[in-house]
Design a protein around this motif. Structure first.
Motif, short mmCIF file in Angstrom:
data_model
loop_
_atom_site.label_atom_id
_atom_site.label_comp_id
_atom_site.label_asym_id
_atom_site.label_seq_id
_atom_site.Cartn_x
_atom_site.Cartn_y
_atom_site.Cartn_z
N PRO A 277 0.83 -1.21 0.00
CA PRO A 277 0.00 0.00 0.00
C PRO A 277 0.87 1.26 0.00
CG PRO A 277 -0.64 -1.53 1.76
CD PRO A 277 0.65 -2.03 1.20
N GLY A 278 0.51 2.22 -0.85
CA GLY A 278 1.27 3.47 -0.90
C GLY A 278 0.69 4.52 0.03
N THR A 279 -0.49 4.23 0.58
CA THR A 279 -1.13 5.16 1.52
C THR A 279 -1.78 4.32 2.63
OG1 THR A 279 -3.24 5.07 0.37
CG2 THR A 279 -1.73 6.81 -0.32
N LYS A 280 -2.18 5.00 3.72
CA LYS A 280 -2.78 4.27 4.85
C LYS A 280 -4.07 3.56 4.46
CE LYS A 280 -1.01 6.89 8.74
NZ LYS A 280 -1.12 8.24 9.25
N ASP A 281 -4.81 4.12 3.49
CA ASP A 281 -6.07 3.48 3.12
C ASP A 281 -5.93 2.54 1.92
OD1 ASP A 281 -5.66 5.46 1.25
OD2 ASP A 281 -7.63 6.40 1.46
N GLY A 282 -4.71 2.09 1.66
CA GLY A 282 -4.51 0.99 0.71
C GLY A 282 -4.46 1.34 -0.75
N ARG A 283 -4.27 2.63 -1.08
CA ARG A 283 -4.13 3.00 -2.50
C ARG A 283 -2.74 2.57 -2.99
NH1 ARG A 283 -7.81 7.78 -3.16
NH2 ARG A 283 -8.83 7.88 -1.16
N GLY A 284 -2.56 2.56 -4.32
CA GLY A 284 -1.25 2.19 -4.86
C GLY A 284 -0.20 3.25 -4.60
#
Ligand code: NAD
Length: 326
Positions: A277-284
């Motif tokens: 994950p590239g962000t805390k909410d699992g985006r790329g």
């Protein structure tokens, strides 16, 4: 109808969508002039057409060109398909200036040349990213507020606004197509290309950017080409200066499902998926829209519908990229 003997312009015609469009238009009998700086495009995508004298290729950089110079190139053309852009959403977040010049300034120069040359119709490949994290899914064209979450999306929206005002002020028609993810032969970027490259390097492990639950809509390039035909025909007959259409599929797939299709088509087994994950909410990555599904009722109401589902479009694209028979 556009007359077959007339020239049309395709900017970005050596790229993925552009080269497919150029081939399509050439098959229909149009004389096509391609403008491309070959930054992400490849002349090999259209070399056969250049060699046969079927298209005229001009290596030009639209962010530096003087509109008066471009006017000469546009002067005999009724339709300009403006596809040239930097399509890398991730790059736009780390290097916003590049996207401003390659997407907004280049579009401004194209618009100036359209005005000076008296072009009739400008077709612009915008993007679903103009909607940002839309609260309404599927997202219709009149959704608001439009708050893109990447500079790429913001640059597309800025370009749309310039195009709409130019079309109203200077009397040419503008067709704005907000595309979902397009897949197919000659593709050089995006999730499928990334997965194939990684699995060719290491067929045991696949690094997946994001948590794998990102869910988006995909459209096969052949469906996009028929959508361009239907919408162009529509705007040519319409009394409106400009029209905006979503162009996508009725369905969507997760990134994990895309990985499964790629693994299956490559004939691999027991591939370990590693999610990053590239962000805390699992985006790329920062700027990645996690859920994207476009409302396509407007375009279907004028007689177009996709032939292939998202999953089939992806499977066909993977096969083409692997050099398999489709
Ligand atoms: P691509 O990178 O394959 O094609 C873009 C082409 O534009 C390349 O050939 C590149 O060399 C050329 N180009 C870039 N900057 C230029 C400049 N300053 N002057 C001249 N040529 C330049 O990308 P693509 O996927 O074929 O995308 C085509 C268009 O569709 C772009 O506008 C993109 O933003 C839009 N779009 C694509 C998708 C998709 O899923 N592929 C989705 C939504 C919108």
């Amino acid at each position: 109808m556009i007359c077959l003997s007339e020239d049309v312009i395709v900017t970005g015609g050596a790229g993925f969508i552009g080269s497919n469009l150029v081939r399509y238009l050439t098959n229909k009998g149009f004389r096509v002039k391609v403008i491309d700086n070959l930054s992400s495009g490849n002349i090999n995508n259209i070399k056969d057409l250049v060699n046969k004298g079927l298209i005229n290729f001009l290596k030009m950089d639209l962010k530096f060109i003087k509109p008066n110079e471009l006017k000469q190139v546009f002067s005999n053309s009724r339709v300009v398909y403006h596809l040239a852009a930097n399509p890398e959403v991730r790059v736009s977040v780390v290097n916003p200036q590049v996207h401003f010049y390659e997407n907004v300034v280049a579009t401004f120069n194209v618009l100036e040349a359209c005005r000076l040359a008296g072009v009739d119709v400008l077709v612009f490949t915008s993007s679903s990213t103009v909607y940002g994290d839309a609260k309404k899914l599927p997202t219709p064209e009149d959704y608001h507020p439009l708050v893109p979450i990447s500079i790429y999306g913001a640059a597309k929206l800025a370009s749309e606004n310039l195009i709409i005002t130019y079309s109203k002020l200077y009397g040419f028609k503008a067709l704005i197509l907000r595309l979902a993810n397009i897949v197919g032969p000659y593709q050089t970027h995006g999730v499928i290309v990334d997965f194939i490259r990684k699995l060719k390097r290491n067929p045991k492990v696949l690094e997946i950017l994001g948590d794998g639950t990102q869910r988006k809509s995909y459209l096969h390039i052949s469906d996009l080409l028929s959508a361009i035909d239907v919408t162009l025909d529509y705007i040519l007959k319409s009394s409106m200066n400009f029209e905006i259409f979503n162009v996508g599929n009725n369905d969507w797939v997760t990134v994990k499902e895309i990985a499964d299709i790629v693994v299956d088509e490559m004939g691999l087994n027991n591939v370990k998926y590693v999610f990053r994950p590239g962000t805390k909410d699992g985006r790329g990555w920062v700027g990645d829209v996690k859920f994207m599904l476009l409302d396509i009722s407007k375009i279907t109401s004028i007689g177009w519908k996709p032939k292939y589902s998202s999953a089939t479009a992806i499977r066909l694209a993977v096969r083409a990229l692997l050099g398999k028979k489709v």
